[in-house]
Design a protein around this motif. Sequence first.
Motif, PDB file in Angstrom:
ATOM      1  N   GLU A  92     -87.717  40.028 131.266  1.00  0.00           N
ATOM      2  CA  GLU A  92     -86.511  40.242 131.174  1.00  0.00           C
ATOM      3  C   GLU A  92     -85.856  39.575 129.545  1.00  0.00           C
ATOM      4  OE1 GLU A  92     -84.858  37.733 134.215  1.00  0.00           O
ATOM      5  OE2 GLU A  92     -85.605  36.084 133.573  1.00  0.00           O
ATOM      6  N   PRO A  93     -84.613  40.059 129.267  1.00  0.00           N
ATOM      7  CA  PRO A  93     -84.060  39.529 128.096  1.00  0.00           C
ATOM      8  C   PRO A  93     -84.076  38.099 128.323  1.00  0.00           C
ATOM      9  CG  PRO A  93     -82.841  41.504 129.143  1.00  0.00           C
ATOM     10  CD  PRO A  93     -83.783  41.143 129.928  1.00  0.00           C
ATOM     11  N   THR A  94     -84.618  37.467 127.022  1.00  0.00           N
ATOM     12  CA  THR A  94     -84.779  36.166 126.960  1.00  0.00           C
ATOM     13  C   THR A  94     -84.329  35.586 125.609  1.00  0.00           C
ATOM     14  OG1 THR A  94     -86.608  36.329 128.697  1.00  0.00           O
ATOM     15  CG2 THR A  94     -86.187  34.246 127.448  1.00  0.00           C
ATOM     16  N   ILE A  95     -83.621  34.439 125.544  1.00  0.00           N
ATOM     17  CA  ILE A  95     -83.500  33.657 124.422  1.00  0.00           C
ATOM     18  C   ILE A  95     -84.430  32.429 124.227  1.00  0.00           C
ATOM     19  CG2 ILE A  95     -81.734  32.540 122.945  1.00  0.00           C
ATOM     20  CD1 ILE A  95     -79.559  34.208 124.059  1.00  0.00           C
ATOM     21  N   PHE A  96     -85.226  32.499 123.099  1.00  0.00           N
ATOM     22  CA  PHE A  96     -86.164  31.423 123.188  1.00  0.00           C
ATOM     23  C   PHE A  96     -85.668  30.425 121.997  1.00  0.00           C
ATOM     24  CE2 PHE A  96     -88.596  34.929 124.651  1.00  0.00           C
ATOM     25  CZ  PHE A  96     -89.246  34.454 125.565  1.00  0.00           C
ATOM     26  N   ALA A 147     -84.392  35.803 119.933  1.00  0.00           N
ATOM     27  CA  ALA A 147     -84.011  36.549 120.949  1.00  0.00           C
ATOM     28  C   ALA A 147     -84.819  37.987 120.732  1.00  0.00           C
ATOM     29  CB  ALA A 147     -82.435  36.857 121.074  1.00  0.00           C
ATOM     30  N   PRO A 148     -85.868  38.271 121.288  1.00  0.00           N
ATOM     31  CA  PRO A 148     -86.630  39.427 121.220  1.00  0.00           C
ATOM     32  C   PRO A 148     -86.368  40.619 122.039  1.00  0.00           C
ATOM     33  CG  PRO A 148     -88.045  37.879 122.381  1.00  0.00           C
ATOM     34  CD  PRO A 148     -86.778  37.231 122.023  1.00  0.00           C
ATOM     35  N   HIS A 149     -86.511  41.736 121.657  1.00  0.00           N
ATOM     36  CA  HIS A 149     -86.077  42.766 122.499  1.00  0.00           C
ATOM     37  C   HIS A 149     -87.360  43.744 122.814  1.00  0.00           C
ATOM     38  CE1 HIS A 149     -81.591  42.108 122.437  1.00  0.00           C
ATOM     39  NE2 HIS A 149     -81.943  41.877 121.323  1.00  0.00           N
ATOM     40  N   ASN A 150     -87.546  44.294 124.106  1.00  0.00           N
ATOM     41  CA  ASN A 150     -88.660  45.465 124.394  1.00  0.00           C
ATOM     42  C   ASN A 150     -88.191  46.639 123.576  1.00  0.00           C
ATOM     43  OD1 ASN A 150     -90.301  43.661 125.841  1.00  0.00           O
ATOM     44  ND2 ASN A 150     -89.670  44.334 127.790  1.00  0.00           N
ATOM     45  N   TYR A 151     -88.911  47.407 123.404  1.00  0.00           N
ATOM     46  CA  TYR A 151     -88.945  48.627 122.926  1.00  0.00           C
ATOM     47  C   TYR A 151     -88.059  49.528 123.760  1.00  0.00           C
ATOM     48  CZ  TYR A 151     -89.753  53.438 120.794  1.00  0.00           C
ATOM     49  OH  TYR A 151     -89.728  54.390 120.177  1.00  0.00           O
ATOM     50  N   ASP A 175     -85.384  48.715 124.710  1.00  0.00           N
ATOM     51  CA  ASP A 175     -84.786  47.451 125.844  1.00  0.00           C
ATOM     52  C   ASP A 175     -85.100  47.802 127.262  1.00  0.00           C
ATOM     53  OD1 ASP A 175     -83.044  45.976 124.204  1.00  0.00           O
ATOM     54  OD2 ASP A 175     -81.776  47.407 123.948  1.00  0.00           O
ATOM     55  N   LYS A 176     -86.447  48.445 127.325  1.00  0.00           N
ATOM     56  CA  LYS A 176     -86.953  48.408 128.970  1.00  0.00           C
ATOM     57  C   LYS A 176     -87.696  46.995 129.289  1.00  0.00           C
ATOM     58  CE  LYS A 176     -87.467  53.523 128.548  1.00  0.00           C
ATOM     59  NZ  LYS A 176     -88.426  54.617 128.596  1.00  0.00           N
ATOM     60  N   TYR A 177     -87.432  46.851 130.519  1.00  0.00           N
ATOM     61  CA  TYR A 177     -87.813  45.484 130.945  1.00  0.00           C
ATOM     62  C   TYR A 177     -88.535  45.607 132.575  1.00  0.00           C
ATOM     63  CZ  TYR A 177     -85.280  43.581 127.073  1.00  0.00           C
ATOM     64  OH  TYR A 177     -84.759  43.410 125.835  1.00  0.00           O
ATOM     65  N   ALA A 178     -89.279  44.936 132.904  1.00  0.00           N
ATOM     66  CA  ALA A 178     -89.744  45.218 134.332  1.00  0.00           C
ATOM     67  C   ALA A 178     -89.047  44.501 135.273  1.00  0.00           C
ATOM     68  CB  ALA A 178     -91.440  44.668 134.133  1.00  0.00           C
ATOM     69  N   GLU A 179     -88.223  43.491 134.613  1.00  0.00           N
ATOM     70  CA  GLU A 179     -87.282  42.724 135.215  1.00  0.00           C
ATOM     71  C   GLU A 179     -87.940  42.296 136.601  1.00  0.00           C
ATOM     72  OE1 GLU A 179     -84.314  41.954 134.648  1.00  0.00           O
ATOM     73  OE2 GLU A 179     -83.742  43.398 133.349  1.00  0.00           O
ATOM     74  N   ASP A 180     -89.083  41.693 136.401  1.00  0.00           N
ATOM     75  CA  ASP A 180     -90.084  41.020 137.361  1.00  0.00           C
ATOM     76  C   ASP A 180     -91.175  40.499 136.408  1.00  0.00           C
ATOM     77  OD1 ASP A 180     -91.149  40.134 139.902  1.00  0.00           O
ATOM     78  OD2 ASP A 180     -91.696  42.161 140.612  1.00  0.00           O
ATOM     79  N   TYR A 181     -92.089  39.448 137.343  1.00  0.00           N
ATOM     80  CA  TYR A 181     -93.023  38.962 136.854  1.00  0.00           C
ATOM     81  C   TYR A 181     -94.245  39.878 136.445  1.00  0.00           C
ATOM     82  CZ  TYR A 181     -91.141  34.526 137.496  1.00  0.00           C
ATOM     83  OH  TYR A 181     -90.056  33.342 137.425  1.00  0.00           O
ATOM     84  N   SER A 214     -96.887  46.616 126.360  1.00  0.00           N
ATOM     85  CA  SER A 214     -96.493  46.308 125.043  1.00  0.00           C
ATOM     86  C   SER A 214     -95.233  45.492 125.197  1.00  0.00           C
ATOM     87  CB  SER A 214     -96.462  47.231 124.001  1.00  0.00           C
ATOM     88  OG  SER A 214     -96.323  46.628 122.679  1.00  0.00           O
ATOM     89  N   ASP A 215     -95.103  44.600 126.230  1.00  0.00           N
ATOM     90  CA  ASP A 215     -93.941  43.736 126.782  1.00  0.00           C
ATOM     91  C   ASP A 215     -93.990  42.568 125.440  1.00  0.00           C
ATOM     92  OD1 ASP A 215     -92.028  43.402 129.052  1.00  0.00           O
ATOM     93  OD2 ASP A 215     -92.466  41.534 128.040  1.00  0.00           O
ATOM     94  N   ASN A 216     -92.707  42.680 124.804  1.00  0.00           N
ATOM     95  CA  ASN A 216     -92.592  41.584 123.851  1.00  0.00           C
ATOM     96  C   ASN A 216     -91.979  40.311 124.399  1.00  0.00           C
ATOM     97  OD1 ASN A 216     -92.997  43.488 121.894  1.00  0.00           O
ATOM     98  ND2 ASN A 216     -90.787  43.995 121.435  1.00  0.00           N
ATOM     99  N   ILE A 217     -91.321  40.378 125.606  1.00  0.00           N
ATOM    100  CA  ILE A 217     -90.882  38.951 126.042  1.00  0.00           C
ATOM    101  C   ILE A 217     -92.203  38.346 126.456  1.00  0.00           C
ATOM    102  CG2 ILE A 217     -89.494  37.847 128.006  1.00  0.00           C
ATOM    103  CD1 ILE A 217     -88.093  39.488 125.577  1.00  0.00           C
ATOM    104  N   TYR A 218     -93.257  39.060 127.086  1.00  0.00           N
ATOM    105  CA  TYR A 218     -94.459  38.201 127.527  1.00  0.00           C
ATOM    106  C   TYR A 218     -95.031  37.607 126.404  1.00  0.00           C
ATOM    107  CZ  TYR A 218     -98.564  37.533 130.354  1.00  0.00           C
ATOM    108  OH  TYR A 218     -99.690  36.872 130.677  1.00  0.00           O
ATOM    109  N   ALA A 219     -95.182  38.487 125.359  1.00  0.00           N
ATOM    110  CA  ALA A 219     -95.888  37.993 124.214  1.00  0.00           C
ATOM    111  C   ALA A 219     -95.298  36.645 123.518  1.00  0.00           C
ATOM    112  CB  ALA A 219     -95.876  39.003 122.924  1.00  0.00           C
ATOM    113  N   VAL A 220     -93.896  36.687 123.382  1.00  0.00           N
ATOM    114  CA  VAL A 220     -93.266  35.721 122.771  1.00  0.00           C
ATOM    115  C   VAL A 220     -93.413  34.359 123.882  1.00  0.00           C
ATOM    116  CG1 VAL A 220     -90.962  34.518 122.164  1.00  0.00           C
ATOM    117  CG2 VAL A 220     -91.345  36.994 121.553  1.00  0.00           C
TER     118      VAL A 220
END
Length: 698
Positions: free
Chosen positions: A405-409, A419-423, A425-431, A441-447
């Motif tokens: 999900e959109p996250t600010i680190f 504040a990274p973004h997925n390609y 702006d597509k997110y699973a909105e779940d774990y 290639s989820d960027n939020i998970y990577a960060v």
Amino acid sequence: MTKPASNSAPRKRGTPWRVRAERWMPLIRRLRKAGFVAGCCTLALLLFAFGFLYYLRHQTLPAASITQTSQMLDLQGNVIDTFHTGENRQSVPLKAVSRHLIDATLAIEDQRFYDHLGFDVKGLARAAVVNLEHMETKQGASTITQQLARNLYLTHERTWNRKIKEAMYTVQLEMNYTKNEILGLYLNQIYYGHGAYGVEAAARLYFGKHASELTLAESAMLAGIPKGPKYYSPYNDMKNAKDRQRTILGTMAAQGYITREEADAAGQELLAFQPLGGGQQDGTAPYFRDYVRSVAVDQLGINERMFSEGGLRIYTTLDEEAQLAAEDAVAKGIPTSSQQQAALVSIDPRTGYIKAMVGGRNYKTNQFNRALAKTRQPGSSFKPILYLTALQQGGMTPVSRYKSEPTIFTYDEGRKTYAPHNYNDKYAEDYIDMRQAIASSDNIYAVNTIMSVGADNVIDMARRLGITANLQPVPSLALGTFPVSPFEMASAFGVFANAGQRVEPTAILRIEDSKGEVLYEAKPVHSQVVDPAHAYVLTSLMESVFETGGTGSRVAALLKRPVAGKTGTTATDAWLVGYTPELVTAVWVGYDKDRKLTPTEAHRAAPIFANYTEHALAAVPPKIFPVPGGVSTVYVDPKTGKLAGKGCPDRRLETFVTGTEPAEFCGAHGDQAASGGEDAVKETSKSWWSQLKRWWTD
């Protein structure tokens, strides 16, 4: 009685011999003196001659600057390029020259070569008579040794000074070399026209074969050219060349080298000449050739002039079939009208051999090698290095979960935010877990992962994998924001493919000088930098990239073998770095001036990778990645990351480093665990068989 006196004069007595001798003594003394003087002069001349010869014997001949063509060869021994500056020459020993060519040369150039001491007196007298009869120079008498002295050390100017030096050098050559050595030097030195120096280059130029393979007819043709390449080259005047050939064949027959029947047959033979220039290599893999030169000169210390003119043989790791497949995949992967560029590097992870290299779409217009350039952000293709760090630290496994999900680190002790973004702006909105994160290639998970394992540890892992690019310990490192070359990416992924063992990339196997002596021989360094079990688990995770839902799934139909890899996309760069057990390949596409990519342009890296991989390995049967010890597979529930029950509807067979698999099963469906005991082993085996069957039949 006294006898009366006579009126006649008394008769003279004969002159005593002593008197006669005395008369001749002055003449005798003069003759003796003259003889003594002559003897002294003769002795002096002999002493001078011996002294001069002794002087010549111990004088060093001038340094002869004989350039020889260097050759670069691929893994199969085929010549991929030749190097020379004006003189195309490839020296060979006398034993590697056709006997026919040796005989033809001796017959027409120096019939008494093995009998004279450098100067053919009979030949000189014969030439003088012929020239006197015609009142012009019709016949020369220079021996092979004289010609060699002139070609090696002198110009062809007609002065007494040059002639005296030629005589001196001729004597020195005869004193310092055997006849066969002189003949070998001569055959490797003389000019055969059209830039070919020496018999080997000439044989390749005119007939496309080695000097040792020349027939009688071919040999007689070549032997006639040095007298006047402009007049006797078959490319310039076939009639003159043919007449000269038959003259040589007739001379060979007259001297007993061949029979008259053999001479006639050879004279009638129709020769197959190479197209002018066809006997010389134009060269392939130009970016790879430039790289080999830089390695030889800058890293191995080979002198630049020696590399080009020293007659070296540089044996490389290039695979001709793989290189052609790479060039074809790049050419077909980008429209001809497009300005987009591409680079491809392919390495055998088991040996470190560089099998193919494409540094751009058109070497003639731009020699910049993008395969080596550390100017491009790898994007998400860098993430496997991050995830390997996480796996090896032991704090994360393939089922470790973060929310997409959109996250600010926050970082740097809370002073900075990211504040990274997925390609798109597509997110699973779940774990999601690590397998899902790699596939999509989820960027939020990577960060989240780099914040957990530490950026410094990721940089340390990158260094162990062979990446030397400038990397900074910031959260964006997880998304590949620091430029890395395709070459380094291919080398790093080779560790994953080779059970955690890094093999230094190798382009040059061996370098030999013109005499066949080895100047350099590669000894690639092998080092275990990652635990084999961790490397295999990462490989298993990256196989999902090419499965349904993965970022590489669009080319899954093109791949007929197990493949692991990772895509990477930035605004200006698109990547696919992937591998099989035999081959690891990095593909980059983009623009030289950081022009942004359209979605279509960003999708071109994957098809280039897929087409290249299948064509390069067309003759290699598909293989699964070998499973090392210390690896376990169990069924898990993706929703919870726990062991799955038999009734779990979405259970997935997951791979773990033994000891890190989940110990607790979800129990959400009221079932027992499906990951222990005999049933689990059977289901695991069935799953592997199903996977193999799918790869073979797809």
